[in-house]
Design an enzyme around this catalytic site. Structure first.
Site, PDB file in Angstrom:
ATOM      1  N   LYS A   1       0.014   0.791   6.391  1.00 14.68           N
ATOM      2  CA  LYS A   1      -1.330   0.412   5.744  1.00 14.68           C
ATOM      3  C   LYS A   1      -1.981  -0.452   7.016  1.00 14.68           C
ATOM      4  O   LYS A   1      -1.847  -0.298   8.201  1.00 14.68           O
ATOM      5  CB  LYS A   1      -1.595  -0.097   4.605  1.00 14.68           C
ATOM      6  CG  LYS A   1      -0.875   0.862   3.679  1.00 14.68           C
ATOM      7  CD  LYS A   1      -1.006   0.585   2.049  1.00 14.68           C
ATOM      8  CE  LYS A   1      -0.347   1.746   1.395  1.00 14.68           C
ATOM      9  NZ  LYS A   1      -0.380   1.560  -0.192  1.00 14.68           N
TER      10      LYS A   1
ATOM     11  N   HIS B   1      -4.725   9.933   1.930  1.00  8.06           N
ATOM     12  CA  HIS B   1      -4.203   8.925   0.933  1.00  8.06           C
ATOM     13  C   HIS B   1      -5.227   8.531   0.139  1.00  8.06           C
ATOM     14  O   HIS B   1      -6.495   8.451   0.487  1.00  8.06           O
ATOM     15  CB  HIS B   1      -3.632   7.888   2.200  1.00  8.06           C
ATOM     16  CG  HIS B   1      -2.824   6.833   1.254  1.00  8.06           C
ATOM     17  ND1 HIS B   1      -3.827   5.841   0.468  1.00  8.06           N
ATOM     18  CD2 HIS B   1      -1.685   6.573   1.268  1.00  8.06           C
ATOM     19  CE1 HIS B   1      -2.612   5.120   0.023  1.00  8.06           C
ATOM     20  NE2 HIS B   1      -1.449   5.623   0.504  1.00  8.06           N
TER      21      HIS B   1
ATOM     22  N   GLU C   1      -6.174   5.636  -0.823  1.00  6.62           N
ATOM     23  CA  GLU C   1      -7.143   4.574  -0.392  1.00  6.62           C
ATOM     24  C   GLU C   1      -8.271   5.101   0.556  1.00  6.62           C
ATOM     25  O   GLU C   1      -9.316   4.772   0.566  1.00  6.62           O
ATOM     26  CB  GLU C   1      -6.211   3.666   0.553  1.00  6.62           C
ATOM     27  CG  GLU C   1      -5.441   2.581  -0.478  1.00  6.62           C
ATOM     28  CD  GLU C   1      -3.983   2.127  -0.101  1.00  6.62           C
ATOM     29  OE1 GLU C   1      -3.906   2.183   1.123  1.00  6.62           O
ATOM     30  OE2 GLU C   1      -3.226   1.942  -0.842  1.00  6.62           O
TER      31      GLU C   1
ATOM     32  N   SER D   1       5.307   2.348  -5.096  1.00  2.00           N
ATOM     33  CA  SER D   1       6.091   1.100  -5.579  1.00  2.00           C
ATOM     34  C   SER D   1       7.908   1.457  -5.525  1.00  2.00           C
ATOM     35  O   SER D   1       8.502   1.453  -6.310  1.00  2.00           O
ATOM     36  CB  SER D   1       6.032   0.611  -7.018  1.00  2.00           C
ATOM     37  OG  SER D   1       4.594   0.142  -7.175  1.00  2.00           O
TER      38      SER D   1
ATOM     39  N   GLU E   1       1.507  10.638  -4.846  1.00  2.00           N
ATOM     40  CA  GLU E   1       1.345   9.464  -5.032  1.00  2.00           C
ATOM     41  C   GLU E   1       0.609   8.926  -6.351  1.00  2.00           C
ATOM     42  O   GLU E   1      -0.946   8.887  -6.150  1.00  2.00           O
ATOM     43  CB  GLU E   1       0.996   8.714  -3.786  1.00  2.00           C
ATOM     44  CG  GLU E   1       1.530   8.648  -2.647  1.00  2.00           C
ATOM     45  CD  GLU E   1       1.340   7.779  -1.679  1.00  2.00           C
ATOM     46  OE1 GLU E   1       2.408   6.987  -1.234  1.00  2.00           O
ATOM     47  OE2 GLU E   1       0.339   7.389  -1.215  1.00  2.00           O
TER      48      GLU E   1
ATOM     49  N   ASN F   1       4.512   3.685   5.229  1.00  2.00           N
ATOM     50  CA  ASN F   1       3.072   3.806   5.613  1.00  2.00           C
ATOM     51  C   ASN F   1       2.659   2.115   5.499  1.00  2.00           C
ATOM     52  O   ASN F   1       2.587   1.566   4.649  1.00  2.00           O
ATOM     53  CB  ASN F   1       2.459   4.290   4.472  1.00  2.00           C
ATOM     54  CG  ASN F   1       0.730   4.096   4.440  1.00  2.00           C
ATOM     55  OD1 ASN F   1       0.341   3.587   5.468  1.00  2.00           O
ATOM     56  ND2 ASN F   1       0.181   4.372   3.493  1.00  2.00           N
TER      57      ASN F   1
ATOM     58  N   GLY G   1       1.211   0.115  -5.089  1.00  2.00           N
ATOM     59  CA  GLY G   1       1.040  -1.339  -4.942  1.00  2.00           C
ATOM     60  C   GLY G   1       1.044  -2.165  -6.231  1.00  2.00           C
ATOM     61  O   GLY G   1       0.524  -3.507  -6.253  1.00  2.00           O
TER      62      GLY G   1
HETATM   63  P1  13P Z   1       3.722   0.928  -2.193  1.00  2.00           P
HETATM   64  O1  13P Z   1       4.797   1.329  -1.992  1.00  2.00           O
HETATM   65  O2  13P Z   1       2.951  -0.308  -1.752  1.00  2.00           O
HETATM   66  O3  13P Z   1       3.364   1.028  -3.842  1.00  2.00           O
HETATM   67  O4  13P Z   1       2.429   2.036  -1.720  1.00  2.00           O
HETATM   68  C1  13P Z   1       2.776   3.393  -1.816  1.00  2.00           C
HETATM   69  C2  13P Z   1       1.773   4.080  -0.797  1.00  2.00           C
HETATM   70  O5  13P Z   1       0.528   4.157  -0.858  1.00  2.00           O
HETATM   71  C3  13P Z   1       2.400   4.729   0.302  1.00  2.00           C
HETATM   72  O6  13P Z   1       1.316   5.539   1.086  1.00  2.00           O
END
Ligand code: 13P
Length: 252
Positions: free
Chosen positions: A11, A95, A97, A212, A167, A9, A173
């Site tokens: 983003k 997601h 976010e 992560s 997640e 992903n 992140g």
């Molecule tokens: P990270 O791998 O940067 O922690 O992000 C995970 C994520 O949100 C994947 O959709």
């Protein structure tokens, strides 16, 4: 046997030129890797380029979001038939976010899941708890509510084909990964919730872990019996680290 699925992903990262460069380099690195499904989920503006560049490789492409109506006066939105026609196979839905910054709810997640399915693509449905929810001991309840709402109204045959991504929000992140054991326990719980709703389809549905994931922790996570892949953010932005994760997952 559930085939592991590793999805990157991106983003809001990479211009079309950067995306093409990544895809060429990455495709060479994973061209011999078998036994794992490889997905790139770039921003909308990169989809066309990534789909063309990945054509004829073992990489497929997904979008990061969709709107549930097919067309209409919805300025700024992109519909499922549009994504289908350019060659998307997967769409990430709900997601954290999007839930946090863009007002997505369990109800809109369900509408988007339906739209994606109706147009012959596969949703990657994200669920996960905040740190406060985890500390309050309500992780299982939170992921169970999110999962039930996302799958509401779907037949068990359809459910068998879906992807769920667990997640934990506190692991996204932050460099903090859920321990393989914790991730396994929550994912096994999600599978039991799917079993309540859709019976035997729960044995077919693939459930990813996200938060992560890096080349050095992928193998341990993927070796857990209920973890069927990863949804990778930061570590999917560099060809070598994402290829590392893909290879570790194929080996496990
Ligand atoms: P990270 O791998 O940067 O922690 O992000 C995970 C994520 O949100 C994947 O959709």
């Amino acid at each position: 046997m559930r085939k592991p699925i590793i999805a990157g992903n991106w983003k809001m990262h990479k211009t079309p030129m950067e995306a093409a460069e990544f895809t060429k380099e990455f495709a060479q690195m994973v061209s011999q890797t078998e036994g794992v499904e490889i997905v790139l989920c770039p921003p909308f503006t990169d989809l066309h380029t990534v789909i063309n560049t990945a054509h004829g490789t073992n990489i497929v492409v997904g979008a990061q979001n969709v709107y549930w109506e097919d067309q209409g006066a919805f300025t700024g939105e992109v519909s499922a038939p549009m994504l289908k026609e350019i060659g998307c196979k997967y769409v990430i839905i709900g997601h954290s976010e999007r839930r946090q910054y863009f007002g997505e709810t369990d109800e809109t997640v369900n509408k988007k899941v339906n739209a994606v399915l109706q147009h012959g693509m596969t949703p990657i449905i994200c669920v996960g708890e905040t740190l406060e929810e985890r500390d309050a001991g309500s992780t299982e309840q939170v992921v169970s509510t999110q999962t039930k709402a996302a799958l509401e109204g779907l037949s068990s045959e359809v459910v068998a084909e879906l992807i769920i991504a667990y997640e934990p929000i506190w692991a996204i992140g932050t460099g903090k990964t859920a321990s393989a054991e914790d991730a396994q326990n929550v994912i096994a719980h999600i599978r039991s919730v799917v079993k309540e709703i859709a019976g035997g389809s729960a044995d077919s549905i693939r459930i990813q872990y996200g938060g992560s994931v890096k080349p050095n922790n992928a193998a341990e996570l993927m070796s857990q019996p209920d973890i069927d892949g990863a949804l990778v953010g930061g570590a999917s932005l560099k060809p070598d680290s994402f290829a590392g994760i893909v290879k570790e997952s194929a080996a496990g």
